[in-house]
Write a protein that holds these residues in place. Structure first.
Motif, PDB file in Angstrom:
ATOM      1  N   THR A  96      -9.625   8.082  -4.432  1.00 46.25           N
ATOM      2  CA  THR A  96     -10.867   7.612  -3.836  1.00 46.25           C
ATOM      3  C   THR A  96     -10.751   6.120  -3.586  1.00 46.25           C
ATOM      4  O   THR A  96      -9.852   5.456  -4.115  1.00 46.25           O
ATOM      5  CB  THR A  96     -12.072   7.881  -4.770  1.00 46.25           C
ATOM      6  OG1 THR A  96     -11.861   7.173  -5.995  1.00 46.25           O
ATOM      7  CG2 THR A  96     -12.232   9.361  -5.041  1.00 46.25           C
ATOM      8  N   GLY A  97     -11.675   5.585  -2.819  1.00 45.55           N
ATOM      9  CA  GLY A  97     -11.644   4.161  -2.488  1.00 45.55           C
ATOM     10  C   GLY A  97     -11.829   3.245  -3.677  1.00 45.55           C
ATOM     11  O   GLY A  97     -11.511   2.061  -3.610  1.00 45.55           O
ATOM     12  N   SER A  98     -12.339   3.768  -4.785  1.00 47.35           N
ATOM     13  CA  SER A  98     -12.570   2.911  -5.945  1.00 47.35           C
ATOM     14  C   SER A  98     -11.475   3.036  -7.002  1.00 47.35           C
ATOM     15  O   SER A  98     -11.581   2.440  -8.077  1.00 47.35           O
ATOM     16  CB  SER A  98     -13.938   3.223  -6.560  1.00 47.35           C
ATOM     17  OG  SER A  98     -14.024   4.598  -6.868  1.00 47.35           O
ATOM     18  N   ASP A  99     -10.395   3.790  -6.724  1.00 44.73           N
ATOM     19  CA  ASP A  99      -9.259   3.831  -7.639  1.00 44.73           C
ATOM     20  C   ASP A  99      -8.522   2.493  -7.577  1.00 44.73           C
ATOM     21  O   ASP A  99      -8.554   1.792  -6.568  1.00 44.73           O
ATOM     22  CB  ASP A  99      -8.315   4.980  -7.297  1.00 44.73           C
ATOM     23  CG  ASP A  99      -8.890   6.333  -7.685  1.00 44.73           C
ATOM     24  OD1 ASP A  99      -9.691   6.377  -8.645  1.00 44.73           O
ATOM     25  OD2 ASP A  99      -8.561   7.328  -7.038  1.00 44.73           O
ATOM     26  N   THR A 100      -7.817   2.145  -8.634  1.00 38.01           N
ATOM     27  CA  THR A 100      -7.172   0.837  -8.754  1.00 38.01           C
ATOM     28  C   THR A 100      -5.833   0.813  -8.030  1.00 38.01           C
ATOM     29  O   THR A 100      -4.935   1.599  -8.339  1.00 38.01           O
ATOM     30  CB  THR A 100      -6.946   0.485 -10.243  1.00 38.01           C
ATOM     31  OG1 THR A 100      -8.195   0.555 -10.916  1.00 38.01           O
ATOM     32  CG2 THR A 100      -6.351  -0.898 -10.387  1.00 38.01           C
ATOM     33  N   GLN A 101      -5.699  -0.119  -7.082  1.00 32.59           N
ATOM     34  CA  GLN A 101      -4.427  -0.281  -6.374  1.00 32.59           C
ATOM     35  C   GLN A 101      -3.461  -1.050  -7.257  1.00 32.59           C
ATOM     36  O   GLN A 101      -3.787  -2.110  -7.769  1.00 32.59           O
ATOM     37  CB  GLN A 101      -4.653  -1.022  -5.063  1.00 32.59           C
ATOM     38  CG  GLN A 101      -3.391  -1.191  -4.252  1.00 32.59           C
ATOM     39  CD  GLN A 101      -3.683  -1.797  -2.891  1.00 32.59           C
ATOM     40  OE1 GLN A 101      -4.512  -1.297  -2.151  1.00 32.59           O
ATOM     41  NE2 GLN A 101      -3.001  -2.876  -2.586  1.00 32.59           N
ATOM     42  N   VAL A 102      -2.271  -0.500  -7.446  1.00 37.56           N
ATOM     43  CA  VAL A 102      -1.268  -1.123  -8.310  1.00 37.56           C
ATOM     44  C   VAL A 102      -0.266  -1.927  -7.484  1.00 37.56           C
ATOM     45  O   VAL A 102       0.088  -3.042  -7.830  1.00 37.56           O
ATOM     46  CB  VAL A 102      -0.528  -0.059  -9.155  1.00 37.56           C
ATOM     47  CG1 VAL A 102       0.561  -0.693 -10.003  1.00 37.56           C
ATOM     48  CG2 VAL A 102      -1.514   0.704 -10.017  1.00 37.56           C
ATOM     49  N   ALA A 103       0.202  -1.358  -6.384  1.00 41.92           N
ATOM     50  CA  ALA A 103       1.185  -2.044  -5.531  1.00 41.92           C
ATOM     51  C   ALA A 103       0.847  -1.805  -4.071  1.00 41.92           C
ATOM     52  O   ALA A 103       0.373  -0.725  -3.699  1.00 41.92           O
ATOM     53  CB  ALA A 103       2.593  -1.547  -5.828  1.00 41.92           C
ATOM     54  N   SER A 104       1.085  -2.815  -3.263  1.00 48.50           N
ATOM     55  CA  SER A 104       0.940  -2.708  -1.805  1.00 48.50           C
ATOM     56  C   SER A 104       2.065  -3.530  -1.196  1.00 48.50           C
ATOM     57  O   SER A 104       2.085  -4.750  -1.318  1.00 48.50           O
ATOM     58  CB  SER A 104      -0.411  -3.231  -1.346  1.00 48.50           C
ATOM     59  OG  SER A 104      -0.502  -3.181   0.060  1.00 48.50           O
ATOM     60  N   VAL A 105       3.013  -2.843  -0.556  1.00 51.20           N
ATOM     61  CA  VAL A 105       4.208  -3.514  -0.038  1.00 51.20           C
ATOM     62  C   VAL A 105       4.371  -3.188   1.446  1.00 51.20           C
ATOM     63  O   VAL A 105       4.340  -2.025   1.837  1.00 51.20           O
ATOM     64  CB  VAL A 105       5.471  -3.072  -0.817  1.00 51.20           C
ATOM     65  CG1 VAL A 105       6.708  -3.739  -0.255  1.00 51.20           C
ATOM     66  CG2 VAL A 105       5.314  -3.373  -2.294  1.00 51.20           C
ATOM     67  N   THR A 106       4.547  -4.227   2.243  1.00 51.22           N
ATOM     68  CA  THR A 106       4.853  -4.070   3.663  1.00 51.22           C
ATOM     69  C   THR A 106       6.335  -4.349   3.849  1.00 51.22           C
ATOM     70  O   THR A 106       6.848  -5.337   3.324  1.00 51.22           O
ATOM     71  CB  THR A 106       4.024  -5.035   4.515  1.00 51.22           C
ATOM     72  OG1 THR A 106       2.641  -4.782   4.271  1.00 51.22           O
ATOM     73  CG2 THR A 106       4.318  -4.853   5.998  1.00 51.22           C
ATOM     74  N   VAL A 107       7.022  -3.482   4.581  1.00 47.06           N
ATOM     75  CA  VAL A 107       8.458  -3.625   4.791  1.00 47.06           C
ATOM     76  C   VAL A 107       8.760  -3.918   6.254  1.00 47.06           C
ATOM     77  O   VAL A 107       7.954  -3.615   7.132  1.00 47.06           O
ATOM     78  CB  VAL A 107       9.224  -2.364   4.324  1.00 47.06           C
ATOM     79  CG1 VAL A 107       9.068  -2.163   2.827  1.00 47.06           C
ATOM     80  CG2 VAL A 107       8.762  -1.138   5.076  1.00 47.06           C
ATOM     81  N   LYS A 108       9.909  -4.488   6.509  1.00 48.67           N
ATOM     82  CA  LYS A 108      10.327  -4.819   7.875  1.00 48.67           C
ATOM     83  C   LYS A 108      10.852  -3.589   8.619  1.00 48.67           C
ATOM     84  O   LYS A 108      10.627  -3.418   9.804  1.00 48.67           O
ATOM     85  CB  LYS A 108      11.402  -5.901   7.829  1.00 48.67           C
ATOM     86  CG  LYS A 108      11.931  -6.287   9.186  1.00 48.67           C
ATOM     87  CD  LYS A 108      13.034  -7.308   9.096  1.00 48.67           C
ATOM     88  CE  LYS A 108      13.611  -7.557  10.474  1.00 48.67           C
ATOM     89  NZ  LYS A 108      14.834  -8.304  10.455  1.00 48.67           N
ATOM     90  N   HIS A 109      11.544  -2.726   7.889  1.00 46.25           N
ATOM     91  CA  HIS A 109      12.186  -1.571   8.511  1.00 46.25           C
ATOM     92  C   HIS A 109      11.272  -0.351   8.465  1.00 46.25           C
ATOM     93  O   HIS A 109      10.568  -0.134   7.489  1.00 46.25           O
ATOM     94  CB  HIS A 109      13.516  -1.278   7.815  1.00 46.25           C
ATOM     95  CG  HIS A 109      14.464  -2.417   7.910  1.00 46.25           C
ATOM     96  ND1 HIS A 109      14.492  -3.429   6.984  1.00 46.25           N
ATOM     97  CD2 HIS A 109      15.390  -2.729   8.851  1.00 46.25           C
ATOM     98  CE1 HIS A 109      15.405  -4.311   7.347  1.00 46.25           C
ATOM     99  NE2 HIS A 109      15.960  -3.914   8.464  1.00 46.25           N
ATOM    100  N   THR A 110      11.311   0.444   9.501  1.00 43.49           N
ATOM    101  CA  THR A 110      10.481   1.639   9.580  1.00 43.49           C
ATOM    102  C   THR A 110      10.918   2.649   8.532  1.00 43.49           C
ATOM    103  O   THR A 110      12.099   2.910   8.355  1.00 43.49           O
ATOM    104  CB  THR A 110      10.583   2.277  10.984  1.00 43.49           C
ATOM    105  OG1 THR A 110      10.207   1.300  11.946  1.00 43.49           O
ATOM    106  CG2 THR A 110       9.692   3.491  11.096  1.00 43.49           C
TER     107      THR A 110
END
Length: 169
Positions: A96-110
């Motif tokens: 759900t939207g209120s769960d805790t985000q632990v990691a968010s990583v954006t990468v260069k390669h698809t």
């Protein structure tokens, strides 16, 4: 090449000799820069693969340690992990939207997830609810550019285009 003597008897190089040396140095420099770019591309892909592997292992380990479900979402160029904290204290197994985000990583390669890995979870026992592979697309041939997720294990490997598989290492 032999040295030429000027009017005062001092040795030196002709203009042609200097130009020839500069051309050779320029060619060697161009080759070195091209090889360096290829090597850097290879290490970037390997770095992204290893970072994702670490984050997936972390989510799996936390799921077992905290006795809580951890969710994973993978898109073309990013991935996120969430701890199921809503409703308190142990969550409900649903992202759900209120769960805790632990990691968010954006990468260069698809990234290309297969087998339901675009949205899956690790249960309280650390078992993945989906199996498949995640491949990082690149023209370089890195040693590690894919991750295999099975119910009870996660491994890195090298993508084999011939049979479209991740060869685990």
């Amino acid at each position: 090449m032999p040295h030429r003597l000027d009017r005062k008897g001092l040795g030196g190089f002709t203009l042609m000799e200097i130009v020839l040396v500069m051309v050779i140095v320029g060619i060697l420099s161009a080759i070195a820069v091209g090889n360096f770019r290829g090597i850097m591309e290879k290490y970037r892909v390997e770095g992204e693969t290893k970072q994702m592997f670490i984050d997936l292992m972390d989510a799996r380990g936390r799921a077992m340690q905290r006795n809580r479900v951890f969710h994973v979402q993978i898109t073309d160029n990013a991935y996120k992990t969430f701890e199921d904290t809503n409703p308190a204290p142990d969550g409900d197994g649903v992202l759900t939207g209120s769960d805790t985000q632990v990691a968010s990583v954006t990468v260069k390669h698809t990234m290309t997830p297969t087998g339901g890995l675009s949205n899956f979870r690790f249960n309280r026992n650390g078992i993945a609810t989906a199996t498949g592979t995640v491949r990082f697309t690149s023209s370089a041939r890195p040693d590690y550019d894919c991750i295999t997720v099975k119910a009870t294990r996660i491994k890195m490997g090298q993508y084999n285009a011939t049979d479209n598989t991740c060869v685990e290492k």
